[in-house]
Structures are given as C-alpha cells and as structure tokens.
Design a protein around this motif. Structure first.
Motif, PDB file in Angstrom:
ATOM      1  N   GLY A  42       0.019   5.503  -0.341  1.00 60.50           N
ATOM      2  CA  GLY A  42      -0.746   5.786  -1.545  1.00 60.50           C
ATOM      3  C   GLY A  42      -2.084   5.077  -1.634  1.00 60.50           C
ATOM      4  N   ALA A  43      -2.204   3.878  -1.095  1.00 60.74           N
ATOM      5  CA  ALA A  43      -3.447   3.118  -1.186  1.00 60.74           C
ATOM      6  C   ALA A  43      -4.307   3.290   0.059  1.00 60.74           C
ATOM      7  CB  ALA A  43      -3.141   1.636  -1.410  1.00 60.74           C
ATOM      8  N   GLY A  44      -3.947   4.257   0.886  1.00 59.97           N
ATOM      9  CA  GLY A  44      -4.704   4.492   2.114  1.00 59.97           C
ATOM     10  C   GLY A  44      -4.977   5.973   2.277  1.00 59.97           C
ATOM     11  N   CYS A  45      -4.424   6.547   3.331  1.00 60.38           N
ATOM     12  CA  CYS A  45      -4.683   7.946   3.670  1.00 60.38           C
ATOM     13  C   CYS A  45      -3.882   8.931   2.821  1.00 60.38           C
ATOM     14  CB  CYS A  45      -4.389   8.174   5.145  1.00 60.38           C
ATOM     15  SG  CYS A  45      -2.671   7.856   5.606  1.00 60.38           S
ATOM     16  N   ARG A  46      -2.956   8.441   2.002  1.00 56.00           N
ATOM     17  CA  ARG A  46      -2.105   9.223   1.104  1.00 56.00           C
ATOM     18  C   ARG A  46      -1.117  10.127   1.839  1.00 56.00           C
ATOM     19  NH1 ARG A  46      -2.678   8.208  -3.766  1.00 56.00           N
ATOM     20  NH2 ARG A  46      -1.818  10.143  -4.534  1.00 56.00           N
ATOM     21  N   ALA A  47      -0.935   9.907   3.113  1.00 53.80           N
ATOM     22  CA  ALA A  47      -0.022  10.722   3.914  1.00 53.80           C
ATOM     23  C   ALA A  47       1.430  10.333   3.653  1.00 53.80           C
ATOM     24  CB  ALA A  47      -0.334  10.556   5.400  1.00 53.80           C
ATOM     25  N   PHE A  48       2.318  11.306   3.781  1.00 54.28           N
ATOM     26  CA  PHE A  48       3.749  11.053   3.765  1.00 54.28           C
ATOM     27  C   PHE A  48       4.178  10.767   5.196  1.00 54.28           C
ATOM     28  CE2 PHE A  48       3.415  13.084  -0.290  1.00 54.28           C
ATOM     29  CZ  PHE A  48       4.409  12.475  -1.037  1.00 54.28           C
ATOM     30  N   LEU A  49       4.960   9.699   5.375  1.00 51.41           N
ATOM     31  CA  LEU A  49       5.391   9.262   6.698  1.00 51.41           C
ATOM     32  C   LEU A  49       6.894   9.110   6.750  1.00 51.41           C
ATOM     33  CD1 LEU A  49       2.815   6.360   7.115  1.00 51.41           C
ATOM     34  CD2 LEU A  49       2.573   8.702   7.932  1.00 51.41           C
ATOM     35  N   LYS A  50       7.458   9.292   7.928  1.00 49.96           N
ATOM     36  CA  LYS A  50       8.863   8.975   8.173  1.00 49.96           C
ATOM     37  C   LYS A  50       8.887   7.616   8.853  1.00 49.96           C
ATOM     38  CE  LYS A  50      10.444  13.685   8.795  1.00 49.96           C
ATOM     39  NZ  LYS A  50      10.961  14.648   9.789  1.00 49.96           N
ATOM     40  N   VAL A  51       9.694   6.713   8.317  1.00 47.91           N
ATOM     41  CA  VAL A  51       9.775   5.349   8.841  1.00 47.91           C
ATOM     42  C   VAL A  51      11.227   5.063   9.215  1.00 47.91           C
ATOM     43  CG1 VAL A  51       9.450   2.908   8.284  1.00 47.91           C
ATOM     44  CG2 VAL A  51       7.832   4.607   7.415  1.00 47.91           C
ATOM     45  N   LEU A  52      11.451   4.602  10.441  1.00 48.01           N
ATOM     46  CA  LEU A  52      12.774   4.173  10.877  1.00 48.01           C
ATOM     47  C   LEU A  52      12.866   2.688  10.597  1.00 48.01           C
ATOM     48  CD1 LEU A  52      15.471   4.740  12.278  1.00 48.01           C
ATOM     49  CD2 LEU A  52      14.326   4.297  14.453  1.00 48.01           C
ATOM     50  N   GLU A 108       0.810  -1.210   0.000  1.00 51.21           N
ATOM     51  CA  GLU A 108       0.000   0.000   0.000  1.00 51.21           C
ATOM     52  C   GLU A 108       0.849   1.269   0.000  1.00 51.21           C
ATOM     53  OE1 GLU A 108      -2.987   0.217   3.018  1.00 51.21           O
ATOM     54  OE2 GLU A 108      -3.744  -1.801   2.597  1.00 51.21           O
ATOM     55  N   PHE A 109       2.157   1.125   0.191  1.00 50.79           N
ATOM     56  CA  PHE A 109       3.051   2.268   0.349  1.00 50.79           C
ATOM     57  C   PHE A 109       4.026   2.379  -0.824  1.00 50.79           C
ATOM     58  CE2 PHE A 109       1.663   1.037   4.515  1.00 50.79           C
ATOM     59  CZ  PHE A 109       1.525   2.221   5.216  1.00 50.79           C
ATOM     60  N   SER A 110       4.533   3.586  -1.021  1.00 52.09           N
ATOM     61  CA  SER A 110       5.597   3.833  -1.998  1.00 52.09           C
ATOM     62  C   SER A 110       6.794   4.404  -1.257  1.00 52.09           C
ATOM     63  CB  SER A 110       5.154   4.849  -3.049  1.00 52.09           C
ATOM     64  OG  SER A 110       4.069   4.363  -3.766  1.00 52.09           O
ATOM     65  N   TYR A 111       7.970   3.819  -1.523  1.00 54.79           N
ATOM     66  CA  TYR A 111       9.212   4.319  -0.938  1.00 54.79           C
ATOM     67  C   TYR A 111       9.568   5.628  -1.627  1.00 54.79           C
ATOM     68  CZ  TYR A 111      14.184   4.646   0.111  1.00 54.79           C
ATOM     69  OH  TYR A 111      15.416   5.084   0.519  1.00 54.79           O
ATOM     70  N   ARG A 112       9.874   6.679  -0.863  1.00 59.46           N
ATOM     71  CA  ARG A 112      10.155   7.992  -1.434  1.00 59.46           C
ATOM     72  C   ARG A 112      11.574   8.483  -1.166  1.00 59.46           C
ATOM     73  NH1 ARG A 112       6.975   8.440  -5.255  1.00 59.46           N
ATOM     74  NH2 ARG A 112       6.664  10.663  -5.126  1.00 59.46           N
ATOM     75  N   GLY A 113      12.416   7.686  -0.486  1.00 64.38           N
ATOM     76  CA  GLY A 113      13.815   8.067  -0.327  1.00 64.38           C
ATOM     77  C   GLY A 113      14.229   8.357   1.109  1.00 64.38           C
TER      78      GLY A 113
END
Length: 90
Positions: free
Chosen positions: A57-67, A15-20
């Motif tokens: 992208g397939a959910g709330c469309r929010a950008f998140l920081k992931v550790l 559901e997510f896209s890696y953005r860097g």
C-alpha cells in the motif's frame, strides 16, 4: 519483518497490509450457502509455511503472494499475484 517486493525491492512490513490466506478459493453459486459460509467463517490456522496475500500500500500498491512461516515470520519467497507459489513440505 522485511518483505522483498518484486517491484520496489526489500521494504519494511509497515508499508504492507496483510490480506489473508492466498490458497482459499471462493465457492461458486452452485456450491450452496453452506460452502459460502465455510469460505467466510471457517479458516485454517496453520502452524508452519503459508502462502498469503499482502498489498504494498505504501509503495507500488501491487498485490503479492508471500510464502511466510507463521511461527518464525521467515519469508522464503515472494511472487506477483499471477505467479504460483507452492507451500513446501514440512
């Protein structure tokens, strides 16, 4: 890999896209063309913990920081785009 979205709960990585890399800062015009070239083309390839941008992208469309650990893919923390996430000491 399951990513715990702060808005939608735990979701599959599909559901997510890696953005860097979320720790890289864009240089300003005063820094020159060499700094901008380095920003675009010279990236670290760390082995261990890294703070990354992901978009739900397939959910709330929010950008998140992931550790995330780049070897084991373990996710230790997730934050919204405005929250700070620190890379732990090895």
């Amino acid at each position: 890999m399951r990513i715990p979205c702060p808005h939608c709960g735990p979701r599959d990585e599909a559901e997510f896209s890696y953005r860097g890399d979320a720790t890289v800062t864009r240089p300003g015009p005063e820094d020159g063309i060499e700094a901008f070239h380095g920003y675009l083309y010279e990236r670290r390839n760390p082995r261990g913990w890294q703070v990354e941008w992901w978009q739900h992208g397939a959910g709330c469309r929010a950008f998140l920081k992931v550790l995330r650990h780049t070897v084991t893919h373990e996710i230790r923390a997730v934050a919204t785009a405005t929250e700070a996430l620190e890379v732990p000491e090895a």
